[in-house]
Design a protein around this motif. Structure first.
Motif, PDB file in Angstrom:
ATOM      1  N   LEU A 192      32.712  38.424  28.230  1.00 50.07           N
ATOM      2  CA  LEU A 192      31.780  37.851  28.840  1.00 50.07           C
ATOM      3  C   LEU A 192      32.615  36.577  29.399  1.00 50.07           C
ATOM      4  O   LEU A 192      31.767  35.788  29.500  1.00 50.07           O
ATOM      5  CB  LEU A 192      30.425  37.509  28.041  1.00 50.07           C
ATOM      6  N   ASP A 193      32.977  36.327  29.155  1.00 49.78           N
ATOM      7  CA  ASP A 193      34.044  34.901  29.487  1.00 49.78           C
ATOM      8  C   ASP A 193      34.109  35.752  31.119  1.00 49.78           C
ATOM      9  O   ASP A 193      35.129  35.923  31.594  1.00 49.78           O
ATOM     10  CB  ASP A 193      35.295  34.008  29.011  1.00 49.78           C
ATOM     11  N   SER A 194      33.510  34.882  32.233  1.00 55.15           N
ATOM     12  CA  SER A 194      33.382  34.920  33.542  1.00 55.15           C
ATOM     13  C   SER A 194      34.559  33.752  34.880  1.00 55.15           C
ATOM     14  O   SER A 194      34.337  33.937  35.787  1.00 55.15           O
ATOM     15  CB  SER A 194      32.370  34.746  35.033  1.00 55.15           C
ATOM     16  N   VAL A 195      34.981  33.241  33.331  1.00 56.51           N
ATOM     17  CA  VAL A 195      36.289  32.051  34.627  1.00 56.51           C
ATOM     18  C   VAL A 195      37.340  32.500  34.579  1.00 56.51           C
ATOM     19  O   VAL A 195      37.941  32.910  34.277  1.00 56.51           O
ATOM     20  CB  VAL A 195      36.551  30.687  33.140  1.00 56.51           C
ATOM     21  N   ASN A 196      37.821  32.203  35.790  1.00 59.85           N
ATOM     22  CA  ASN A 196      37.957  32.738  37.395  1.00 59.85           C
ATOM     23  C   ASN A 196      39.749  32.602  36.813  1.00 59.85           C
ATOM     24  O   ASN A 196      40.401  31.480  35.777  1.00 59.85           O
ATOM     25  CB  ASN A 196      38.720  33.144  38.008  1.00 59.85           C
ATOM     26  N   GLY A 197      40.559  33.831  36.190  1.00 63.29           N
ATOM     27  CA  GLY A 197      41.860  33.543  35.282  1.00 63.29           C
ATOM     28  C   GLY A 197      41.976  33.395  33.815  1.00 63.29           C
ATOM     29  O   GLY A 197      42.892  34.019  32.942  1.00 63.29           O
ATOM     30  N   GLU A 198      40.795  33.771  32.970  1.00 65.79           N
ATOM     31  CA  GLU A 198      40.717  34.069  31.742  1.00 65.79           C
ATOM     32  C   GLU A 198      41.215  35.858  31.584  1.00 65.79           C
ATOM     33  O   GLU A 198      41.584  36.690  31.854  1.00 65.79           O
ATOM     34  CB  GLU A 198      39.459  34.166  31.419  1.00 65.79           C
ATOM     35  N   THR A 237      41.842  44.848  44.142  1.00 71.11           N
ATOM     36  CA  THR A 237      40.569  44.483  44.929  1.00 71.11           C
ATOM     37  C   THR A 237      39.293  45.488  45.112  1.00 71.11           C
ATOM     38  O   THR A 237      39.353  45.834  45.793  1.00 71.11           O
ATOM     39  CB  THR A 237      41.576  44.051  46.484  1.00 71.11           C
ATOM     40  N   LEU A 238      38.261  45.278  44.767  1.00 66.04           N
ATOM     41  CA  LEU A 238      36.755  45.010  44.427  1.00 66.04           C
ATOM     42  C   LEU A 238      35.651  45.327  45.186  1.00 66.04           C
ATOM     43  O   LEU A 238      36.346  44.026  46.642  1.00 66.04           O
ATOM     44  CB  LEU A 238      36.683  45.669  42.684  1.00 66.04           C
ATOM     45  N   SER A 239      35.119  45.140  45.015  1.00 66.91           N
ATOM     46  CA  SER A 239      33.690  45.072  46.142  1.00 66.91           C
ATOM     47  C   SER A 239      33.696  43.106  46.399  1.00 66.91           C
ATOM     48  O   SER A 239      33.757  42.882  44.957  1.00 66.91           O
ATOM     49  CB  SER A 239      31.962  45.799  45.964  1.00 66.91           C
ATOM     50  N   ASP A 240      33.667  42.868  46.931  1.00 68.36           N
ATOM     51  CA  ASP A 240      32.918  41.301  47.406  1.00 68.36           C
ATOM     52  C   ASP A 240      34.564  41.008  47.049  1.00 68.36           C
ATOM     53  O   ASP A 240      33.935  38.944  46.534  1.00 68.36           O
ATOM     54  CB  ASP A 240      31.453  40.787  46.562  1.00 68.36           C
ATOM     55  N   GLY A 241      34.989  41.413  46.832  1.00 71.19           N
ATOM     56  CA  GLY A 241      36.313  40.327  47.181  1.00 71.19           C
ATOM     57  C   GLY A 241      36.946  40.309  45.601  1.00 71.19           C
ATOM     58  O   GLY A 241      37.823  39.325  45.402  1.00 71.19           O
ATOM     59  N   THR A 242      36.174  40.923  45.314  1.00 68.95           N
ATOM     60  CA  THR A 242      36.354  41.152  43.265  1.00 68.95           C
ATOM     61  C   THR A 242      37.902  41.582  43.185  1.00 68.95           C
ATOM     62  O   THR A 242      38.431  42.201  43.631  1.00 68.95           O
ATOM     63  CB  THR A 242      35.468  41.244  41.977  1.00 68.95           C
ATOM     64  N   LYS A 243      38.617  40.606  41.937  1.00 71.30           N
ATOM     65  CA  LYS A 243      40.382  40.678  42.327  1.00 71.30           C
ATOM     66  C   LYS A 243      40.595  40.762  40.055  1.00 71.30           C
ATOM     67  O   LYS A 243      40.434  40.315  40.259  1.00 71.30           O
ATOM     68  CB  LYS A 243      40.967  40.072  42.687  1.00 71.30           C
ATOM     69  N   HIS A 263      38.944  37.651  39.100  1.00 70.56           N
ATOM     70  CA  HIS A 263      39.023  36.994  39.816  1.00 70.56           C
ATOM     71  C   HIS A 263      37.911  36.835  41.281  1.00 70.56           C
ATOM     72  O   HIS A 263      38.086  37.879  42.167  1.00 70.56           O
ATOM     73  CB  HIS A 263      40.351  36.115  40.987  1.00 70.56           C
ATOM     74  N   ASP A 264      36.876  35.993  41.126  1.00 68.90           N
ATOM     75  CA  ASP A 264      35.824  36.409  41.873  1.00 68.90           C
ATOM     76  C   ASP A 264      34.843  34.513  42.428  1.00 68.90           C
ATOM     77  O   ASP A 264      35.248  33.696  42.353  1.00 68.90           O
ATOM     78  CB  ASP A 264      35.173  37.503  41.379  1.00 68.90           C
ATOM     79  N   GLN A 265      34.728  35.289  43.920  1.00 73.23           N
ATOM     80  CA  GLN A 265      34.219  33.913  44.726  1.00 73.23           C
ATOM     81  C   GLN A 265      33.360  33.292  43.668  1.00 73.23           C
ATOM     82  O   GLN A 265      33.202  32.270  43.349  1.00 73.23           O
ATOM     83  CB  GLN A 265      34.223  34.026  45.630  1.00 73.23           C
ATOM     84  N   GLN A 266      32.248  34.034  43.073  1.00 75.67           N
ATOM     85  CA  GLN A 266      31.350  32.936  42.555  1.00 75.67           C
ATOM     86  C   GLN A 266      31.246  32.820  40.783  1.00 75.67           C
ATOM     87  O   GLN A 266      30.431  32.153  40.267  1.00 75.67           O
ATOM     88  CB  GLN A 266      29.852  34.058  42.567  1.00 75.67           C
ATOM     89  N   GLN A 267      32.839  33.787  40.458  1.00 74.96           N
ATOM     90  CA  GLN A 267      32.989  33.397  39.229  1.00 74.96           C
ATOM     91  C   GLN A 267      32.222  34.106  38.365  1.00 74.96           C
ATOM     92  O   GLN A 267      31.246  33.817  36.887  1.00 74.96           O
ATOM     93  CB  GLN A 267      32.996  31.801  38.548  1.00 74.96           C
ATOM     94  N   SER A 268      31.292  35.342  38.355  1.00 75.38           N
ATOM     95  CA  SER A 268      30.630  36.056  37.489  1.00 75.38           C
ATOM     96  C   SER A 268      30.468  37.037  37.057  1.00 75.38           C
ATOM     97  O   SER A 268      29.703  37.477  36.097  1.00 75.38           O
ATOM     98  CB  SER A 268      28.707  36.110  38.617  1.00 75.38           C
ATOM     99  N   LEU A 274      32.564  44.226  34.613  1.00 76.85           N
ATOM    100  CA  LEU A 274      32.665  45.085  35.692  1.00 76.85           C
ATOM    101  C   LEU A 274      32.922  46.273  34.679  1.00 76.85           C
ATOM    102  O   LEU A 274      33.116  48.134  35.855  1.00 76.85           O
ATOM    103  CB  LEU A 274      34.673  44.679  35.357  1.00 76.85           C
ATOM    104  N   LEU A 275      32.820  46.982  33.765  1.00 82.69           N
ATOM    105  CA  LEU A 275      32.850  48.251  33.666  1.00 82.69           C
ATOM    106  C   LEU A 275      31.812  48.269  33.507  1.00 82.69           C
ATOM    107  O   LEU A 275      31.534  50.445  33.756  1.00 82.69           O
ATOM    108  CB  LEU A 275      33.358  48.382  31.369  1.00 82.69           C
ATOM    109  N   LEU A 276      30.292  47.713  33.602  1.00 82.14           N
ATOM    110  CA  LEU A 276      29.216  48.445  33.279  1.00 82.14           C
ATOM    111  C   LEU A 276      28.847  48.394  35.417  1.00 82.14           C
ATOM    112  O   LEU A 276      28.894  49.728  35.440  1.00 82.14           O
ATOM    113  CB  LEU A 276      28.375  47.178  33.518  1.00 82.14           C
ATOM    114  N   ASP A 277      30.149  47.725  36.319  1.00 82.53           N
ATOM    115  CA  ASP A 277      29.895  47.709  37.592  1.00 82.53           C
ATOM    116  C   ASP A 277      30.877  48.811  38.181  1.00 82.53           C
ATOM    117  O   ASP A 277      30.444  49.648  39.409  1.00 82.53           O
ATOM    118  CB  ASP A 277      30.028  46.338  38.545  1.00 82.53           C
TER     119      ASP A 277
END
Length: 302
Positions: A192-198, A237-243, A263-268, A274-277
């Motif tokens: 559940l850690d949404s910090v970019n680069g985790e 690279t997925l939707s909304d720039g999520t990588k 990595h994603d812009q909102q860090q959400s 990712l598995l759910l989306d």
């Protein structure tokens, strides 16, 4: 022993038992009524493993240690103003309270005491043995268990609206953030850690080419392209720039350490979201779960 000494000892034993009951009642009153965060935590710690009964005074109706953790958790959310999706579902009962997330319908949850540490408790659904997180109020620790979170929210609840699932998960992560910021808890967010680069480390260490080939095929089938990276891994690279990037963090030695970052812009976004989306990533993960399972604290959850 004289008769007077016997009676005095008897009186003192009863008084001590009643005094213990008064201490318990005062702590419980604080737990249920205080508006102070630190007092709330102190009361919950004091009530955990509290020896209320004595040889001369017993109290037949008592809340369990598991109930204390749940009452603390519910009050923590209430004091923070985020209790809308969470409630204790059977408050008319004494002992073994259950709770519900309103977005998940009739699913009930509870705390269970750890067999390794009397101060530690696991939170999970009542219908199966899935410890979603570990809580120790005394040592100020909360650790999420990635494998159980995925098995429950991704597999067991398959078919439920993703928005409803995320509402429950968002409440859990918010509670953990409150414990970290307001109480100084050590938190392991795991999947559940949404910090970019985790770095979400895979259990297998090494990753076979077949697993990466499968991800390439499934990505292409869903109109995404898996690109090779300079670090020997591959990115998507997925939707909304999520990588999402999958790579070996120990590429330069003989002990591979494969995992993934997001990595994603909102860090959400996080691994569980990712598995759910993205159903094709979920299918890829579940097909290769033994290799791709995200490591959690083995001492606590092993």
């Amino acid at each position: 022993m004289t008769t007077n000494e016997l009676l005095t000892n008897y009186r003192d034993a009863i008084q001590n038992g009643l005094d213990t009951g008064t201490q318990y009642l005062q702590a419980f009153q604080t737990l249920s009524e205080t508006d102070d965060n630190q007092d709330l935590l102190s009361a919950a710690v004091a009530l955990t493993n509290f020896q209320l009964n004595s040889d001369f005074v017993t109290f037949p109706h008592q809340f369990s240690d598991e109930d204390v953790q749940l009452i603390f958790f519910e009050r923590l959310l209430s004091l923070s103003g985020i209790q809308d999706n969470f409630r204790i579902s059977n408050p008319q009962r004494v002992q073994k309270l259950l709770c519900k997330f309103e977005s998940l319908g009739d699913q009930t949850f509870t705390f269970t005491k750890s067999t390794k540490n009397a101060d530690g408790f696991f939170f999970g659904p009542t219908l199966n043995n899935r410890p979603l997180f570990y809580l120790n109020l005394k040592t100020k620790e909360l650790m999420f268990h990635g494998a159980s979170l995925i098995e429950y929210f991704v597999v067991d609840l398959e078919g439920l609206e993703v928005k409803a699932i995320k509402a429950a998960l968002a409440l859990l992560t918010k509670a953990a953030e409150i414990l970290k910021e307001n109480f100084g808890f050590k938190i392991d967010f795991n999947v559940l850690d949404s910090v970019n680069g985790e770095f979400y480390q895979f259990a297998a260490g090494a990753l076979s080419e077949d697993v990466m080939d499968e991800l390439f095929v499934k990505s292409a089938e869903n109109h995404f392209i898996l690109m090779a990276e300079d670090n020997g891994g591959a990115s998507l690279t997925l939707s909304d720039g999520t990588k999402m990037t999958v790579y070996d963090a120990n590429r330069d030695d003989n002990h591979p350490k494969w995992g993934a970052t997001i990595h994603d812009q909102q860090q959400s976004e996080n691994w569980l979201y990712l598995l759910l989306d993205y159903p094709f990533i979920k299918k890829w993960y579940l097909n290769n779960q033994k290799q791709l399972e995200i490591l959690s604290n083995q001492f606590i959850f092993g």
